[in-house]
Design a protein around this motif. Structure first.
Motif, PDB file in Angstrom:
ATOM      1  N   HIS A 165       0.860  -1.175   0.000  1.00  0.00           N
ATOM      2  CA  HIS A 165       0.000   0.000   0.000  1.00  0.00           C
ATOM      3  C   HIS A 165       0.901   1.231   0.000  1.00  0.00           C
ATOM      4  O   HIS A 165       1.521   1.547   1.016  1.00  0.00           O
ATOM      5  CB  HIS A 165      -0.923   0.009   1.224  1.00  0.00           C
ATOM      6  N   THR A 166       0.973   1.894  -1.143  1.00  0.00           N
ATOM      7  CA  THR A 166       1.879   3.024  -1.285  1.00  0.00           C
ATOM      8  C   THR A 166       1.155   4.196  -1.919  1.00  0.00           C
ATOM      9  O   THR A 166      -0.031   4.119  -2.264  1.00  0.00           O
ATOM     10  CB  THR A 166       3.087   2.644  -2.176  1.00  0.00           C
ATOM     11  N   ILE A 167       1.888   5.271  -2.114  1.00  0.00           N
ATOM     12  CA  ILE A 167       1.331   6.472  -2.741  1.00  0.00           C
ATOM     13  C   ILE A 167       0.908   6.197  -4.185  1.00  0.00           C
ATOM     14  O   ILE A 167       0.042   6.883  -4.736  1.00  0.00           O
ATOM     15  CB  ILE A 167       2.345   7.636  -2.670  1.00  0.00           C
ATOM     16  N   ALA A 168       1.469   5.155  -4.784  1.00  0.00           N
ATOM     17  CA  ALA A 168       1.074   4.793  -6.151  1.00  0.00           C
ATOM     18  C   ALA A 168      -0.390   4.365  -6.197  1.00  0.00           C
ATOM     19  O   ALA A 168      -1.108   4.681  -7.157  1.00  0.00           O
ATOM     20  CB  ALA A 168       1.969   3.684  -6.683  1.00  0.00           C
ATOM     21  N   ASP A 169      -0.843   3.655  -5.157  1.00  0.00           N
ATOM     22  CA  ASP A 169      -2.244   3.239  -5.102  1.00  0.00           C
ATOM     23  C   ASP A 169      -3.162   4.452  -4.969  1.00  0.00           C
ATOM     24  O   ASP A 169      -4.247   4.502  -5.564  1.00  0.00           O
ATOM     25  CB  ASP A 169      -2.461   2.292  -3.922  1.00  0.00           C
ATOM     26  N   ILE A 170      -2.717   5.440  -4.185  1.00  0.00           N
ATOM     27  CA  ILE A 170      -3.516   6.661  -4.032  1.00  0.00           C
ATOM     28  C   ILE A 170      -3.616   7.399  -5.355  1.00  0.00           C
ATOM     29  O   ILE A 170      -4.677   7.921  -5.720  1.00  0.00           O
ATOM     30  CB  ILE A 170      -2.893   7.559  -2.943  1.00  0.00           C
ATOM     31  N   SER A 171      -2.538   7.407  -6.101  1.00  0.00           N
ATOM     32  CA  SER A 171      -2.539   8.067  -7.407  1.00  0.00           C
ATOM     33  C   SER A 171      -3.548   7.413  -8.348  1.00  0.00           C
ATOM     34  O   SER A 171      -4.294   8.090  -9.055  1.00  0.00           O
ATOM     35  CB  SER A 171      -1.140   8.011  -8.018  1.00  0.00           C
ATOM     36  N   VAL A 172      -3.577   6.074  -8.345  1.00  0.00           N
ATOM     37  CA  VAL A 172      -4.547   5.350  -9.179  1.00  0.00           C
ATOM     38  C   VAL A 172      -5.968   5.682  -8.738  1.00  0.00           C
ATOM     39  O   VAL A 172      -6.860   5.937  -9.554  1.00  0.00           O
ATOM     40  CB  VAL A 172      -4.294   3.833  -9.098  1.00  0.00           C
ATOM     41  N   PHE A 173      -6.176   5.695  -7.412  1.00  0.00           N
ATOM     42  CA  PHE A 173      -7.515   5.964  -6.882  1.00  0.00           C
ATOM     43  C   PHE A 173      -8.030   7.336  -7.308  1.00  0.00           C
ATOM     44  O   PHE A 173      -9.198   7.491  -7.683  1.00  0.00           O
ATOM     45  CB  PHE A 173      -7.499   5.865  -5.355  1.00  0.00           C
ATOM     46  N   LEU A 174      -7.174   8.351  -7.248  1.00  0.00           N
ATOM     47  CA  LEU A 174      -7.603   9.723  -7.537  1.00  0.00           C
ATOM     48  C   LEU A 174      -8.119   9.871  -8.960  1.00  0.00           C
ATOM     49  O   LEU A 174      -8.941  10.753  -9.242  1.00  0.00           O
ATOM     50  CB  LEU A 174      -6.459  10.701  -7.277  1.00  0.00           C
ATOM     51  N   LEU A 175      -7.692   9.009  -9.862  1.00  0.00           N
ATOM     52  CA  LEU A 175      -8.186   9.059 -11.242  1.00  0.00           C
ATOM     53  C   LEU A 175      -9.655   8.638 -11.323  1.00  0.00           C
ATOM     54  O   LEU A 175     -10.341   8.950 -12.293  1.00  0.00           O
ATOM     55  CB  LEU A 175      -7.349   8.148 -12.150  1.00  0.00           C
ATOM     56  N   HIS A 176     -10.118   7.927 -10.300  1.00  0.00           N
ATOM     57  CA  HIS A 176     -11.487   7.389 -10.323  1.00  0.00           C
ATOM     58  C   HIS A 176     -12.389   8.040  -9.273  1.00  0.00           C
ATOM     59  O   HIS A 176     -13.521   7.595  -9.075  1.00  0.00           O
ATOM     60  CB  HIS A 176     -11.442   5.878 -10.113  1.00  0.00           C
ATOM     61  N   LEU A 177     -11.883   9.068  -8.607  1.00  0.00           N
ATOM     62  CA  LEU A 177     -12.685   9.780  -7.613  1.00  0.00           C
ATOM     63  C   LEU A 177     -13.910  10.386  -8.277  1.00  0.00           C
ATOM     64  O   LEU A 177     -13.837  10.891  -9.399  1.00  0.00           O
ATOM     65  CB  LEU A 177     -11.831  10.874  -6.963  1.00  0.00           C
ATOM     66  N   SER A 178     -15.044  10.326  -7.597  1.00  0.00           N
ATOM     67  CA  SER A 178     -16.329  10.857  -8.079  1.00  0.00           C
ATOM     68  C   SER A 178     -16.944  10.026  -9.201  1.00  0.00           C
ATOM     69  O   SER A 178     -17.817  10.496  -9.928  1.00  0.00           O
ATOM     70  CB  SER A 178     -16.194  12.316  -8.534  1.00  0.00           C
ATOM     71  N   THR A 179     -16.517   8.779  -9.334  1.00  0.00           N
ATOM     72  CA  THR A 179     -17.155   7.867 -10.284  1.00  0.00           C
ATOM     73  C   THR A 179     -17.990   6.860  -9.495  1.00  0.00           C
ATOM     74  O   THR A 179     -18.085   6.925  -8.265  1.00  0.00           O
ATOM     75  CB  THR A 179     -16.104   7.116 -11.123  1.00  0.00           C
ATOM     76  N   ASP A 180     -18.582   5.896 -10.202  1.00  0.00           N
ATOM     77  CA  ASP A 180     -19.325   4.831  -9.534  1.00  0.00           C
ATOM     78  C   ASP A 180     -18.693   3.474  -9.807  1.00  0.00           C
ATOM     79  O   ASP A 180     -19.354   2.439  -9.769  1.00  0.00           O
ATOM     80  CB  ASP A 180     -20.794   4.835  -9.959  1.00  0.00           C
ATOM     81  N   ASP A 181     -17.388   3.475 -10.079  1.00  0.00           N
ATOM     82  CA  ASP A 181     -16.666   2.248 -10.375  1.00  0.00           C
ATOM     83  C   ASP A 181     -16.518   1.423  -9.092  1.00  0.00           C
ATOM     84  O   ASP A 181     -15.870   1.848  -8.134  1.00  0.00           O
ATOM     85  CB  ASP A 181     -15.277   2.569 -10.948  1.00  0.00           C
ATOM     86  N   ASN A 193     -15.914   8.329  -3.322  1.00  0.00           N
ATOM     87  CA  ASN A 193     -15.877   9.687  -2.787  1.00  0.00           C
ATOM     88  C   ASN A 193     -14.815   9.807  -1.691  1.00  0.00           C
ATOM     89  O   ASN A 193     -13.940   8.947  -1.548  1.00  0.00           O
ATOM     90  CB  ASN A 193     -17.265  10.087  -2.274  1.00  0.00           C
ATOM     91  N   LEU A 194     -14.929  10.868  -0.904  1.00  0.00           N
ATOM     92  CA  LEU A 194     -13.924  11.148   0.116  1.00  0.00           C
ATOM     93  C   LEU A 194     -13.891  10.083   1.206  1.00  0.00           C
ATOM     94  O   LEU A 194     -12.846   9.874   1.834  1.00  0.00           O
ATOM     95  CB  LEU A 194     -14.167  12.528   0.730  1.00  0.00           C
ATOM     96  N   GLU A 195     -15.030   9.415   1.441  1.00  0.00           N
ATOM     97  CA  GLU A 195     -15.027   8.342   2.433  1.00  0.00           C
ATOM     98  C   GLU A 195     -14.113   7.200   1.989  1.00  0.00           C
ATOM     99  O   GLU A 195     -13.406   6.602   2.801  1.00  0.00           O
ATOM    100  CB  GLU A 195     -16.456   7.830   2.661  1.00  0.00           C
ATOM    101  N   ASP A 196     -14.125   6.903   0.689  1.00  0.00           N
ATOM    102  CA  ASP A 196     -13.237   5.864   0.160  1.00  0.00           C
ATOM    103  C   ASP A 196     -11.775   6.335   0.208  1.00  0.00           C
ATOM    104  O   ASP A 196     -10.858   5.538   0.456  1.00  0.00           O
ATOM    105  CB  ASP A 196     -13.635   5.516  -1.275  1.00  0.00           C
ATOM    106  N   LEU A 197     -11.573   7.640  -0.004  1.00  0.00           N
ATOM    107  CA  LEU A 197     -10.219   8.179   0.084  1.00  0.00           C
ATOM    108  C   LEU A 197      -9.670   8.009   1.493  1.00  0.00           C
ATOM    109  O   LEU A 197      -8.495   7.661   1.686  1.00  0.00           O
ATOM    110  CB  LEU A 197     -10.220   9.661  -0.312  1.00  0.00           C
ATOM    111  N   LYS A 198     -10.510   8.232   2.500  1.00  0.00           N
ATOM    112  CA  LYS A 198     -10.080   8.046   3.883  1.00  0.00           C
ATOM    113  C   LYS A 198      -9.646   6.600   4.127  1.00  0.00           C
ATOM    114  O   LYS A 198      -8.688   6.335   4.863  1.00  0.00           O
ATOM    115  CB  LYS A 198     -11.219   8.414   4.849  1.00  0.00           C
ATOM    116  N   ILE A 199     -10.365   5.666   3.521  1.00  0.00           N
ATOM    117  CA  ILE A 199     -10.046   4.256   3.709  1.00  0.00           C
ATOM    118  C   ILE A 199      -8.678   3.920   3.117  1.00  0.00           C
ATOM    119  O   ILE A 199      -7.853   3.271   3.767  1.00  0.00           O
ATOM    120  CB  ILE A 199     -11.134   3.373   3.080  1.00  0.00           C
TER     121      ILE A 199
END
Length: 203
Positions: A165-181, A193-199
């Motif tokens: 679990h690294t910053i690379a995973d966060i980078s991938v996640f941010l590309l899909h923020l605000s979607t319903d994937d 959303n932001l709740e998933d970002l917190k996780i």
């Protein structure tokens, strides 16, 4: 208006208490709302509403185990309430295995001002409950909606599949923020959303 405890793991067949708590820094005297729970997993055994906060009930707390609801509307004839205390104690029985939430819907609190003015209240935080089998197998809560969603396993936060679990995973996640994937919907509430970002930040 909040639920105490906020999270708990119980075994099937266990009986446990949940409190609807009022916490107020101003004088208030009327309280109303509705509890939602999953009737396939939990059933109300009894209700204790003889508390020090409310002694007059326009709508006595009553529940439907079939619908998974409990309604209440009451107030105080003793003057305004200020501080923290239990409004209702609900005794539940765990009748099935699974995970989900007990939530408060349409909460309303009125100020003790003689005018029936609505007090500004915080959004109630859902209480997360997990019911497990006697063998200790735990089904992990996946949703913060009013219904329980039990899935085989939660989406992994290791998004690039490198086993870390690294910053690379966060980078991938941010590309899909605000979607319903669903791949990036870690709490399974139907939104990324932001709740998933917190996780993912906490993993």
């Amino acid at each position: 208006m909040l639920i105490d405890p906020a999270d708990r793991v119980v075994t099937r067949g266990e009986i446990f208490d949940v409190n609807v708590v009022i916490r107020s820094s101003i004088s208030v005297n009327v309280f109303a709302g509705e509890l939602y729970f999953d009737p396939s997993i939990l059933a109300v055994d009894s209700i204790d509403y003889n508390t020090s906060i409310a002694d007059l009930w326009a709508e006595r707390p009553w529940y439907s185990n079939g619908n998974g609801t409990l309604n209440f509307a009451g107030g105080s004839t003793k003057g305004g309430f200020e501080g923290e205390g239990t409004l209702i104690k609900v005794t539940f029985r765990a009748i099935g295995e699974g995970a989900g939430v007990i939530s408060i819907h349409d909460p309303r609190i009125l100020k003790h001002d003689g005018l029936g003015t609505d007090a500004e209240i915080d959004r109630p935080i859902d209480a997360i409950f997990t019911v497990r089998a006697e063998n200790g197998d735990v089904l992990t809560p996946q949703s913060n909606t009013m219904r329980f969603h039990v899935v085989k396993e939660a989406p992994s936060t290791d998004l690039n599949g490198d086993g870390r679990h690294t910053i690379a995973d966060i980078s991938v996640f941010l590309l899909h923020l605000s979607t319903d994937d669903e791949r990036y919907d870690f709490n399974m509430d139907g939104r990324v959303n932001l709740e998933d970002l917190k996780i993912i930040l906490g993993s």
